[in-house]
Design a protein around this motif. Structure first.
Motif, short mmCIF file in Angstrom:
data_model
loop_
_atom_site.label_atom_id
_atom_site.label_comp_id
_atom_site.label_asym_id
_atom_site.label_seq_id
_atom_site.Cartn_x
_atom_site.Cartn_y
_atom_site.Cartn_z
N ASP A 1 -13.70 24.44 -15.06
CA ASP A 1 -12.57 25.31 -15.42
C ASP A 1 -11.37 25.08 -14.50
N ARG A 2 -11.64 24.94 -13.20
CA ARG A 2 -10.52 24.77 -12.26
C ARG A 2 -9.81 23.44 -12.51
N LEU A 3 -10.58 22.38 -12.71
CA LEU A 3 -9.96 21.07 -12.93
C LEU A 3 -9.30 20.97 -14.30
N ALA A 4 -9.79 21.72 -15.27
CA ALA A 4 -9.16 21.73 -16.60
C ALA A 4 -7.74 22.29 -16.52
N ASP A 5 -7.51 23.18 -15.55
CA ASP A 5 -6.20 23.80 -15.41
C ASP A 5 -5.20 22.95 -14.64
N GLU A 6 -5.67 21.88 -14.03
CA GLU A 6 -4.79 21.04 -13.20
C GLU A 6 -4.19 19.90 -14.01
N ASP A 7 -3.00 19.48 -13.64
CA ASP A 7 -2.31 18.37 -14.29
C ASP A 7 -2.86 17.06 -13.74
N LEU A 8 -3.94 16.57 -14.35
CA LEU A 8 -4.61 15.37 -13.87
C LEU A 8 -4.62 14.24 -14.91
N ASP A 9 -4.10 14.50 -16.09
CA ASP A 9 -4.10 13.47 -17.13
C ASP A 9 -3.23 12.28 -16.70
N GLY A 10 -3.82 11.11 -16.72
CA GLY A 10 -3.09 9.90 -16.36
C GLY A 10 -2.84 9.75 -14.87
N ARG A 11 -3.40 10.64 -14.07
CA ARG A 11 -3.19 10.59 -12.62
C ARG A 11 -4.27 9.76 -11.94
N ARG A 12 -3.89 9.15 -10.82
CA ARG A 12 -4.87 8.49 -9.95
C ARG A 12 -5.35 9.54 -8.95
N VAL A 13 -6.66 9.74 -8.90
CA VAL A 13 -7.24 10.83 -8.11
C VAL A 13 -8.14 10.25 -7.03
N CYS A 14 -7.90 10.66 -5.79
CA CYS A 14 -8.76 10.30 -4.66
C CYS A 14 -9.60 11.53 -4.31
N VAL A 15 -10.91 11.41 -4.46
CA VAL A 15 -11.83 12.50 -4.16
C VAL A 15 -12.43 12.24 -2.77
N ILE A 16 -12.18 13.12 -1.83
CA ILE A 16 -12.62 12.93 -0.45
C ILE A 16 -13.81 13.84 -0.18
N VAL A 17 -14.92 13.25 0.23
CA VAL A 17 -16.16 13.99 0.41
C VAL A 17 -16.76 13.69 1.79
N PRO A 18 -17.62 14.56 2.30
CA PRO A 18 -18.24 14.32 3.61
C PRO A 18 -19.32 13.27 3.55
N ASP A 19 -19.71 12.79 4.74
CA ASP A 19 -20.88 11.92 4.82
C ASP A 19 -22.14 12.78 4.89
N ALA A 20 -23.27 12.16 5.15
CA ALA A 20 -24.55 12.87 5.07
C ALA A 20 -24.82 13.79 6.25
N THR A 21 -23.91 13.84 7.23
CA THR A 21 -24.10 14.77 8.34
C THR A 21 -23.69 16.19 7.97
N ARG A 22 -23.14 16.39 6.79
CA ARG A 22 -22.75 17.72 6.32
C ARG A 22 -23.62 18.11 5.13
N SER A 23 -24.19 19.31 5.16
CA SER A 23 -24.96 19.82 4.03
C SER A 23 -24.01 20.15 2.89
N CYS A 24 -24.27 19.55 1.73
CA CYS A 24 -23.39 19.76 0.58
C CYS A 24 -24.06 19.21 -0.66
N PRO A 25 -24.14 19.97 -1.75
CA PRO A 25 -24.80 19.49 -2.98
C PRO A 25 -23.87 18.56 -3.78
N LEU A 26 -23.59 17.39 -3.22
CA LEU A 26 -22.62 16.51 -3.85
C LEU A 26 -23.06 15.98 -5.22
N PRO A 27 -24.34 15.71 -5.48
CA PRO A 27 -24.69 15.28 -6.84
C PRO A 27 -24.27 16.30 -7.90
N LEU A 28 -24.47 17.58 -7.62
CA LEU A 28 -24.04 18.63 -8.55
C LEU A 28 -22.52 18.63 -8.68
N LEU A 29 -21.83 18.60 -7.58
CA LEU A 29 -20.38 18.73 -7.58
C LEU A 29 -19.69 17.51 -8.18
N LEU A 30 -20.12 16.32 -7.77
CA LEU A 30 -19.50 15.11 -8.31
C LEU A 30 -19.84 14.92 -9.78
#
Length: 409
Positions: free
Chosen positions: A23-52
């Motif tokens: 829902d949040r990303l649907a509201d953003e103007d991202l059509d045709g945009r180049r997007v850089c997604v910055i994520v932590p390495d494995a030293t941070r607890s984070c459910p990245l498979p779900l999020l990505l």
């Protein structure tokens, strides 16, 4: 539409998280945009498979290109196998890169912060200009989306938000600079401090120079499980502040009195002392003067892969360096900062030498001569009696150490 879900004491379902991201990303103007997604390495607890997975679903067919950039800071790069486990996927159309902080060709300067402005931001602790450099991928994209957790942090107060740019995907000069500023304040003084600390102010100043549009999905993770208490979305400053408020309620445990000894059991995600030292940072405030912290990590066999000079430099309190600055000014300031963070509070003067407030003992797979040469105490991990220490009323045993901060009321 709400830009935050969950809260302290709550645990979000995967379906709630996925719907929120979509829902949040649907509201953003991202059509045709180049997007850089910055994520932590494995030293941070984070459910990245779900999020990505949710991000891929939201951006597939909309974004012109998507690069996933691993915010290493100055940590070691992740292998293909490590990335697959950490990120999940595959994500067709997404390019995944480590932040190659050691390669000048991967970096670009955004300009500088003047000495006068540095003095203002640092509250007079530092006064010199700083070149603001970071990974080229950030400026080669139209939108940068930070995805990462917020925890109490020894350099900045609470991690997350713009910290994923600086130091996450920054050049070593500004990384060293920001970490030394934190060291001058001291880990014990800044860790878990809410609001805009001097280091956070410096980071936010640098992030404002980024030409791309900045967004952040800031998360409060249930320590030890990877489940989410909270997700906040928006500009990095606002999303971080909302998540930090929840983290302060979730990731800080209070004791009524100091303890003589802490046994910090370090999880496997920290594979050297450079990262495993978080097991000390998070408990230093509750240890009595003259007390001891035992870092129990038989799986750790080296101090640092990427910063081997720490073995020669050793671990020392802040004043050891500050009062002998002519000797140490030429060292990487980030290494000096790490040294002070693991040694903890103390004093130094030419007559009496160095006096540390607490003893730091490594019960790891690092050889005894290496540990003692680094100015730390050694204990054979095979000699650690976990049940006896757990039964000792003067000892606090912390499992999964490194994320929850312990403080005195």
């Amino acid at each position: 539409m709400e830009n935050i879900i969950g809260g302290a004491g709550q645990v979000l379902t995967d379906a709630q998280v996925r719907t929120f991201v979509l829902d949040r990303l649907a509201d953003e103007d991202l059509d045709g945009r180049r997007v850089c997604v910055i994520v932590p390495d494995a030293t941070r607890s984070c459910p990245l498979p779900l999020l990505l997975g949710a991000v891929h679903e939201a951006l597939e067919g909309r974004a012109a290109a998507v690069t996933v950039l691993i915010a290493l800071g100055t940590h070691a790069p992740m292998s293909e196998a490590q990335l697959a486990k950490h990120l999940g996927g595959p994500y067709p159309g997404f390019e995944v890169r480590n932040h190659e902080w050691w390669d000048p060709d991967r970096l670009v300067s955004l300009g500088g912060i003047t000495a006068e402005r540095v003095a203002e931001l640092s509250e007079g602790r530092m006064r010199q200009p700083i070149d603001v450099t970071l990974n080229r991928a950030v400026v080669e994209h139209d939108v940068c989306l930070v995805i990462g957790p917020v925890f109490p942090h020894e350099v900045v107060g609470f991690s997350g938000g713009n910290k994923y740019f600086f130091p996450g995907v920054a050049g070593q000069e500004i990384i060293d600079f920001s970490h030394w500023l934190g060291a001058l304040i001291s880990s014990a003084a800044i860790i878990g401090t809410r609001g805009i600390t001097p280091v956070r102010a410096l980071i936010d100043e640098a992030a404002a120079m980024i030409p791309a549009r900045r967004l952040a999905l800031c998360l409060v993770v249930q320590s030890g499980s990877g489940a989410l208490h909270t997700a906040a979305f928006g500009a990095p400053e606002q999303a971080w502040a909302a998540a930090a408020d929840v983290s302060a309620q979730t990731h800080v445990s209070y004791l009524d009195a100091p303890v003589r000894r802490v046994l910090s059991i370090i999880p496997d995600k920290y594979d050297d002392m450079w990262t495993g030292a978080k097991g000390f940072y998070k408990v230093e405030p509750i240890v009595a003067d003259g007390g001891q912290v035992i870092i129990y990590a038989p799986h750790i066999t080296r101090i640092s892969e990427m910063h081997p000079e720490i073995e020669q430099l050793g671990y020392h309190c802040r004043d050891y360096f500050v009062k002998q600055w002519d000797r140490f000014a030429g060292q990487h300031w980030g290494v000096l900062a790490h040294s002070t963070h693991l040694r903890g509070a103390g004093t130094w003067d030419p007559e009496h030498g160095e006096q540390s407030r607490v003893t730091v003992t490594l019960a790891t797979g690092i050889a005894e001569p290496v540990v003692r040469a680094a100015n730390l105490d050694y204990l054979d991990p095979a000699a650690v009696d976990l049940p006896a220490l757990a039964a000792d009323p003067e000892t606090l045993v912390v499992s999964q150490a490194g994320e929850v901060l312990f403080r005195l009321r």
